[in-house]
Design a protein around this motif. Sequence first.
Motif, PDB file in Angstrom:
ATOM      1  N   ALA A 114       0.864  -1.199  -0.119  1.00 40.06           N
ATOM      2  CA  ALA A 114       0.020   0.042   0.227  1.00 40.06           C
ATOM      3  C   ALA A 114       0.902   1.328   0.030  1.00 40.06           C
ATOM      4  O   ALA A 114       0.538   2.132  -0.597  1.00 40.06           O
ATOM      5  N   HIS A 115       1.948   1.221   0.788  1.00 43.09           N
ATOM      6  CA  HIS A 115       2.912   2.400   0.661  1.00 43.09           C
ATOM      7  C   HIS A 115       3.420   2.448  -0.542  1.00 43.09           C
ATOM      8  O   HIS A 115       3.693   3.598  -1.001  1.00 43.09           O
ATOM      9  N   MET A 116       3.861   1.384  -1.161  1.00 46.49           N
ATOM     10  CA  MET A 116       4.493   1.488  -2.559  1.00 46.49           C
ATOM     11  C   MET A 116       3.262   2.098  -3.654  1.00 46.49           C
ATOM     12  O   MET A 116       3.800   2.614  -4.397  1.00 46.49           O
ATOM     13  N   GLN A 117       2.020   1.550  -3.580  1.00 44.14           N
ATOM     14  CA  GLN A 117       1.117   2.114  -4.548  1.00 44.14           C
ATOM     15  C   GLN A 117       0.780   3.497  -4.317  1.00 44.14           C
ATOM     16  O   GLN A 117       0.883   4.273  -5.193  1.00 44.14           O
ATOM     17  N   ILE A 118       0.793   3.938  -2.985  1.00 45.69           N
ATOM     18  CA  ILE A 118       0.374   5.401  -2.611  1.00 45.69           C
ATOM     19  C   ILE A 118       1.680   6.456  -3.084  1.00 45.69           C
ATOM     20  O   ILE A 118       1.425   7.327  -3.668  1.00 45.69           O
ATOM     21  N   ALA A 145      -4.714  -0.037  -2.708  1.00 46.17           N
ATOM     22  CA  ALA A 145      -4.952   0.887  -1.971  1.00 46.17           C
ATOM     23  C   ALA A 145      -5.128   2.353  -2.884  1.00 46.17           C
ATOM     24  O   ALA A 145      -4.021   2.480  -3.807  1.00 46.17           O
ATOM     25  N   ARG A 146      -5.479   3.235  -2.411  1.00 44.69           N
ATOM     26  CA  ARG A 146      -5.561   4.489  -3.025  1.00 44.69           C
ATOM     27  C   ARG A 146      -5.771   5.872  -2.373  1.00 44.69           C
ATOM     28  O   ARG A 146      -5.982   5.687  -1.016  1.00 44.69           O
ATOM     29  N   GLY A 147      -5.505   6.875  -2.597  1.00 46.15           N
ATOM     30  CA  GLY A 147      -5.326   8.106  -1.733  1.00 46.15           C
ATOM     31  C   GLY A 147      -3.997   8.235  -1.212  1.00 46.15           C
ATOM     32  O   GLY A 147      -2.861   7.955  -1.780  1.00 46.15           O
TER      33      GLY A 147
END
Length: 268
Positions: free
Chosen positions: A162-166, A264-266
């Motif tokens: 999620a951290h990598m995606q954001i 994950a988004r945002g």
Amino acid sequence: LAFFIETMTSSLENNPLPFKCISLGLFKISLMQIDSQTNKNSSVTILPPNIPAIKHQVNVLGLSLILLLKSYLAIFSLKVPRKIIIEQIVSIGFNTLPLVILMTGFSGMVICLETALSLQEYGGRDAIGALICVVSIVEVAPVFVSFAIGAQAGTAITAELAHMQITEQIAAMRLFKVNPINYLVATRLVAMIYSLIIAIIIGAFFSIVGGLIVANLQAHIEVNVYLDSVWRARRLKDMWRTLIKAFILSSYLVFIHTSFGLGARGGA
């Protein structure tokens, strides 16, 4: 409504303080429900606000299925880097061993504590080791090890992805023509399968050892009698069932946690 209001106000006048608080709370909740039903612009939802919508849950399941197919395709085509697999085995398997040993060891102790005296009373003294062995291999070790790894390593996988995606690190990987599924999902899948199988073997061993300690101290069963019963209870069919459970549970853990992480988004 008028009868309900009259009943609640009379209870507020005649009853002590704790019942007054309860009555006032129920009265306030009922008024909120009536107001929400009479308001035409308000939308009534079945799920509480802290649970995601059904559409989001279906999207997560669809993303999990896509990750499942693409990850196994990458594994069978040998496009998974080995160095990252070894790093993930250490992160997933080795770091969760203390929790695995603690959960399975005490589980074996509790099972033996609840069954040893009863079996000894009815003449099943020689079957205590066999019972602990079968339960530990077939049920206790796969379930509790999956809980432990999912709680510790699975949540770490979700937070990392999620951290990598954001922070758009995954978008940068795609920009450089690097498939993120091969490097982020398939590697964790292989590491999870290896780690879960090894952790289940270790967990079953410590569950049997925990049962041995309780059987010797509580039911006064000799060590050789317990170990002989464990040795006679070994069956190849139970071991194959455990390996199948490990394979299914590892796939489930990886794809659920990676799909939530990649979805994950945002951000802050």
